[in-house]
Design an enzyme around this catalytic site. Structure first.
Site, PDB file in Angstrom:
ATOM      1  N   LYS A 236      -7.156  -9.646   8.726  1.00 38.03           N
ATOM      2  CA  LYS A 236      -6.947  -8.609   7.705  1.00 38.03           C
ATOM      3  C   LYS A 236      -8.121  -8.562   6.732  1.00 38.03           C
ATOM      4  CE  LYS A 236      -5.015  -9.646   4.028  1.00 38.03           C
ATOM      5  NZ  LYS A 236      -3.897 -10.243   3.248  1.00 38.03           N
TER       6      LYS A 236
ATOM      7  N   GLU B 232      -1.862  -2.985   2.008  1.00 41.75           N
ATOM      8  CA  GLU B 232      -3.194  -3.431   2.436  1.00 41.75           C
ATOM      9  C   GLU B 232      -3.677  -2.637   3.650  1.00 41.75           C
ATOM     10  OE1 GLU B 232      -3.288  -8.083   0.884  1.00 41.75           O
ATOM     11  OE2 GLU B 232      -2.631  -7.678   2.913  1.00 41.75           O
TER      12      GLU B 232
ATOM     13  N   TYR C 105       3.068  -5.982   0.251  1.00 41.93           N
ATOM     14  CA  TYR C 105       1.613  -6.171   0.236  1.00 41.93           C
ATOM     15  C   TYR C 105       0.980  -5.877   1.591  1.00 41.93           C
ATOM     16  CZ  TYR C 105       1.372 -10.865   2.397  1.00 41.93           C
ATOM     17  OH  TYR C 105       1.415 -11.917   3.273  1.00 41.93           O
TER      18      TYR C 105
ATOM     19  N   HIS D  16     -21.384 -12.244 -20.199  1.00 45.63           N
ATOM     20  CA  HIS D  16     -21.688 -10.833 -20.375  1.00 45.63           C
ATOM     21  C   HIS D  16     -22.885 -10.431 -19.522  1.00 45.63           C
ATOM     22  CE1 HIS D  16     -21.750  -7.029 -22.454  1.00 45.63           C
ATOM     23  NE2 HIS D  16     -23.051  -7.155 -22.584  1.00 45.63           N
TER      24      HIS D  16
ATOM     25  N   CYS E 195      -1.744 -16.609  10.198  1.00 46.34           N
ATOM     26  CA  CYS E 195      -2.854 -16.406   9.265  1.00 46.34           C
ATOM     27  C   CYS E 195      -4.177 -16.206   9.995  1.00 46.34           C
ATOM     28  CB  CYS E 195      -2.935 -17.584   8.293  1.00 46.34           C
ATOM     29  SG  CYS E 195      -4.235 -17.379   7.094  1.00 46.34           S
TER      30      CYS E 195
ATOM     31  N   CYS F 165      -3.881 -13.182   7.509  1.00 47.99           N
ATOM     32  CA  CYS F 165      -4.889 -13.205   6.434  1.00 47.99           C
ATOM     33  C   CYS F 165      -6.328 -13.009   6.916  1.00 47.99           C
ATOM     34  CB  CYS F 165      -4.863 -14.524   5.672  1.00 47.99           C
ATOM     35  SG  CYS F 165      -3.415 -15.550   5.868  1.00 47.99           S
TER      36      CYS F 165
ATOM     37  N   GLU G 242     -14.951 -10.660 -18.752  1.00 47.68           N
ATOM     38  CA  GLU G 242     -15.077 -11.046 -20.161  1.00 47.68           C
ATOM     39  C   GLU G 242     -13.949 -10.447 -20.993  1.00 47.68           C
ATOM     40  OE1 GLU G 242     -18.484  -9.348 -22.480  1.00 47.68           O
ATOM     41  OE2 GLU G 242     -18.945  -8.338 -20.599  1.00 47.68           O
TER      42      GLU G 242
HETATM   43  P1  FAD Z   1       2.680 -19.336  11.124  1.00 49.56           P
HETATM   44  O1  FAD Z   1       1.286 -19.384  10.674  1.00 49.56           O
HETATM   45  O2  FAD Z   1       3.269 -18.025  11.456  1.00 49.56           O
HETATM   46  O3  FAD Z   1       2.755 -20.277  12.404  1.00 49.56           O
HETATM   47  C1  FAD Z   1       3.917 -20.405  13.174  1.00 49.56           C
HETATM   48  C2  FAD Z   1       3.500 -20.673  14.607  1.00 49.56           C
HETATM   49  O4  FAD Z   1       4.621 -21.118  15.355  1.00 49.56           O
HETATM   50  C3  FAD Z   1       2.995 -19.425  15.334  1.00 49.56           C
HETATM   51  O5  FAD Z   1       1.706 -19.672  15.852  1.00 49.56           O
HETATM   52  C4  FAD Z   1       4.010 -19.188  16.438  1.00 49.56           C
HETATM   53  O6  FAD Z   1       3.431 -18.677  17.621  1.00 49.56           O
HETATM   54  C5  FAD Z   1       4.543 -20.594  16.655  1.00 49.56           C
HETATM   55  N1  FAD Z   1       5.899 -20.656  17.221  1.00 49.56           N
HETATM   56  C6  FAD Z   1       6.995 -19.986  16.791  1.00 49.56           C
HETATM   57  N2  FAD Z   1       8.077 -20.370  17.492  1.00 49.56           N
HETATM   58  C7  FAD Z   1       7.649 -21.298  18.387  1.00 49.56           C
HETATM   59  C8  FAD Z   1       8.303 -22.085  19.384  1.00 49.56           C
HETATM   60  N3  FAD Z   1       9.619 -22.012  19.573  1.00 49.56           N
HETATM   61  N4  FAD Z   1       7.565 -22.929  20.128  1.00 49.56           N
HETATM   62  C9  FAD Z   1       6.222 -23.028  19.932  1.00 49.56           C
HETATM   63  N5  FAD Z   1       5.559 -22.327  19.003  1.00 49.56           N
HETATM   64  C10 FAD Z   1       6.260 -21.477  18.232  1.00 49.56           C
HETATM   65  N6  FAD Z   1      -0.888 -15.235   3.390  1.00 49.56           N
HETATM   66  C11 FAD Z   1      -1.802 -15.487   2.435  1.00 49.56           C
HETATM   67  O7  FAD Z   1      -1.739 -16.535   1.784  1.00 49.56           O
HETATM   68  N7  FAD Z   1      -2.812 -14.592   2.171  1.00 49.56           N
HETATM   69  C12 FAD Z   1      -2.940 -13.438   2.857  1.00 49.56           C
HETATM   70  O8  FAD Z   1      -3.852 -12.653   2.599  1.00 49.56           O
HETATM   71  C13 FAD Z   1      -1.995 -13.155   3.879  1.00 49.56           C
HETATM   72  N8  FAD Z   1      -2.093 -12.022   4.605  1.00 49.56           N
HETATM   73  C14 FAD Z   1      -1.198 -11.781   5.604  1.00 49.56           C
HETATM   74  C15 FAD Z   1      -1.328 -10.624   6.349  1.00 49.56           C
HETATM   75  C16 FAD Z   1      -0.444 -10.337   7.358  1.00 49.56           C
HETATM   76  C17 FAD Z   1      -0.608  -9.085   8.159  1.00 49.56           C
HETATM   77  C18 FAD Z   1       0.624 -11.247   7.643  1.00 49.56           C
HETATM   78  C19 FAD Z   1       1.606 -10.966   8.742  1.00 49.56           C
HETATM   79  C20 FAD Z   1       0.761 -12.417   6.916  1.00 49.56           C
HETATM   80  C21 FAD Z   1      -0.150 -12.697   5.882  1.00 49.56           C
HETATM   81  N9  FAD Z   1      -0.045 -13.849   5.109  1.00 49.56           N
HETATM   82  C22 FAD Z   1      -0.964 -14.099   4.124  1.00 49.56           C
HETATM   83  C23 FAD Z   1       1.069 -14.803   5.296  1.00 49.56           C
HETATM   84  C24 FAD Z   1       0.635 -16.017   6.118  1.00 49.56           C
HETATM   85  O9  FAD Z   1       0.077 -15.589   7.323  1.00 49.56           O
HETATM   86  C25 FAD Z   1       1.838 -16.913   6.373  1.00 49.56           C
HETATM   87  O10 FAD Z   1       2.449 -17.232   5.146  1.00 49.56           O
HETATM   88  C26 FAD Z   1       1.436 -18.208   7.059  1.00 49.56           C
HETATM   89  O11 FAD Z   1       0.805 -17.961   8.281  1.00 49.56           O
HETATM   90  C27 FAD Z   1       2.681 -19.079   7.277  1.00 49.56           C
HETATM   91  O12 FAD Z   1       2.345 -20.236   7.980  1.00 49.56           O
HETATM   92  P2  FAD Z   1       3.434 -20.968   8.870  1.00 49.56           P
HETATM   93  O13 FAD Z   1       2.817 -22.255   9.319  1.00 49.56           O
HETATM   94  O14 FAD Z   1       4.721 -21.023   8.173  1.00 49.56           O
HETATM   95  O15 FAD Z   1       3.678 -20.007  10.109  1.00 49.56           O
END
Ligand code: FAD
Length: 473
Positions: free
Chosen positions: A55, A187, A183, A441, A47, A52, A446
């Site tokens: 973006k 986007e 999405y 308004h 994110c 997010c 509205e």
């Molecule tokens: P992540 O945030 O992906 O975090 C997982 C972390 O684990 C990463 O940093 C990764 O490097 C780390 N990792 C993975 N494997 C290992 C390992 N073995 N050892 C150590 N570290 C590791 N959501 C919204 O709500 N609104 C939006 O507008 C939106 N826009 C988005 C736009 C794009 C382009 C993308 C790709 C996603 C978007 N999302 C949005 C979705 C949102 O980013 C994810 O739902 C959210 O980040 C999920 O969080 P998470 O903690 O599950 O995983």
């Protein structure tokens, strides 16, 4: 014999410092747990670093194109504005670095420690770190997120990029081809069109944004087409090659599209490969996701999972909720469950989609009597700007109880509106409650409290109706 904390190096080991993992680590540490969190890329996760946040910054950048154009209609005169991609990338990088630093500070302030590197599950209560150490953990939380799907069946797929790379392209693409119209695909198509790219979107099906309300899908497709996006429906990319001038994408129907960059936005896959989960006995689903119960607990009692890696609802606020609920339940002595129903969300195209609750199509499948109220109008701002623009609003109502099942908006600030509407819909507001609310308004919103004319009524025999439920893993 019960295990004491002394048998372990930490009470909680979190793999992944993204939205879900960071929140869980922080709250568990605040509850007094000894917490370690591993991050192999950059703290903040998808994110903050490549989702997010960057973006939305690019969405803001792209909307100046409309603002400059519209300003003329309101009496302004501007010299031809120009756009500097590298300046935007640098400004974006500065901001996400600041945010990532704040995440590090907050984790450490709560008393948790961060390991900069990859971690892997080495047993029900053991973690193997990339530096060779093994950490004994009483509880493990898998919060590894997801990654863009690779289209490895397409020859030349290595010439494509994913959303991971698009934020840092060294050169702005004059011609962009996007694969997929979920999405993320739409986007980026919207952003790059406004920033000056010639954008083509290749879509396997007949419309964009599968799963969204049909009127929103149609309205957005028309608006994006008006803005200059070319859609190739019912088509796929069959082959990619280097061309004399950039890249050449051959479509399934044989036509070739020349472009500078191909963005593969065809979907995301949970990050579980090579993580040691199956070996530890954790049940994984068909897409590789960790199967969990409503407490985010996996089939191995000491291993939990939250966020995108569970493939429930892949959104940041959901991952955060799940991480918080996990920490409160396992380390805070509370019993907290996340309600995955009626989550408001947005698509940050221009115009934006804001949505909460059931689409008209879902409501018809689930309820015997469904009433639909809808309005389509030219927003006030478009009258002077001269812009061909339509705002669409729609309220889906249970015809029996009068409860509002869903609200869908295509138009300016729809995401902001969805957040507020989410409260009313979650509280079980009826159409009569909407009607009893006096309008503000002049606003576009509205319309939501002044829609009196029912547009459609869908009726079906009761035995055909079924209740909504969460899909099994
Ligand atoms: P992540 O945030 O992906 O975090 C997982 C972390 O684990 C990463 O940093 C990764 O490097 C780390 N990792 C993975 N494997 C290992 C390992 N073995 N050892 C150590 N570290 C590791 N959501 C919204 O709500 N609104 C939006 O507008 C939106 N826009 C988005 C736009 C794009 C382009 C993308 C790709 C996603 C978007 N999302 C949005 C979705 C949102 O980013 C994810 O739902 C959210 O980040 C999920 O969080 P998470 O903690 O599950 O995983």
């Amino acid at each position: 014999m019960s295990q004491s904390s002394g048998d372990f190096d930490v009470d909680l080991f979190v793999i992944g410092a993204g939205s879900g993992g960071t929140r869980a680590a922080r709250i568990a540490a605040q509850h007094g747990a000894r917490v370690m969190v591993a991050e192999e890329f950059r703290v903040g996760g998808t994110c903050v670093i490549r989702g997010c946040v960057p973006k939305k910054l690019m969405v803001y950048a792209s909307r100046f194109a409309d603002a400059f154009e519209e300003a003329e209609g309101f009496g302004w005169h501007l010299e031809k504005p120009s756009f500097d991609w590298r300046k935007l990338v640098a400004a974006k990088e500065k901001e996400i670095t600041r945010l990532s630093g704040l995440y590090v500070q907050n984790i450490e302030k709560a008393g948790a420690s961060i390991y900069d590197g990859r971690a892997r599950v080495a047993g029900a209560q053991a973690i193997a770190l990339a530096d060779g150490r093994t950490i004994r953990a009483k509880t493990i939380l898998v919060a590894t997120g997801a990654h863009p799907r690779v289209l490895d069946h397409v020859p030349g797929h290595e010439l494509m990029i994913s959303s991971n790379e698009i934020f840092d392209l060294p050169v702005f693409p004059k011609r962009l081809l996007v694969i997929g119209a979920g999405y993320i695909g739409v986007e980026f198509a919207s952003v790059f069109t406004r920033l000056g790219s010639q954008v083509t979107v290749v879509v396997r099906s007949r419309n964009i944004l599968r799963g969204f309300d049909d009127d929103m899908r149609d309205g957005l497709r028309e608006a994006m087409t008006r803005a200059g996006v070319r859609f190739e429906f019912d088509n796929t990319v069959a082959k990619v090659e280097k061309g004399p001038d950039g890249l050449a994408a051959t479509l399934a129907d044989g036509r070739v599209i020349a472009c500078d960059v191909i963005l593969n936005a065809s979907g995301r896959v949970p990050n579980t490969e090579g993580l040691g989960l199956a070996e530890a006995g954790v049940r994984l689903g068909d897409n590789g996701e960790v199967c969990v119960d409503d407490a985010s607990q996996s089939s191995v009692p000491s291993i939990y999972a939250v966020g995108d890696v569970t493939d429930r609802v892949a959104l940041t606020p959901v991952a955060i909720r799940e991480g918080h609920a996990f920490a409160d339940t396992v380390f805070g002595g509370k019993h907290v469950r996340v309600d995955h129903a009626t989550i408001a969300t947005a698509v940050f195209t221009t115009p934006e989609i804001g949505t909460v609750g059931l689409t008209e199509q879902e409501a018809i499948r689930q309820y015997p009597l469904v009433d639909v109220y809808a309005a389509s109008f030219r927003p006030m701002k478009a009258t002077l700007s001269g812009r061909e623009e339509k705002t669409i609003m729609k309220i889906v109502v249970d015809g029996k109880s009068d409860r509002v099942l869903g609200v869908h908006i295509l138009g300016e600030d729809a995401g902001e509106l969805a957040q507020v509407l989410g409260i009313a819909v979650k509280m079980g507001a009826t159409k009569a409650d909407f009607d009893a609310t006096v309008a503000v308004h002049p606003t576009a919103a509205e319309e939501l409290v002044t829609m009196r004319m029912r547009q459609r009524r869908h009726e079906k025999p009761l035995e055909e109706a079924h209740s909504p439920g969460l899909a099994d893993c």
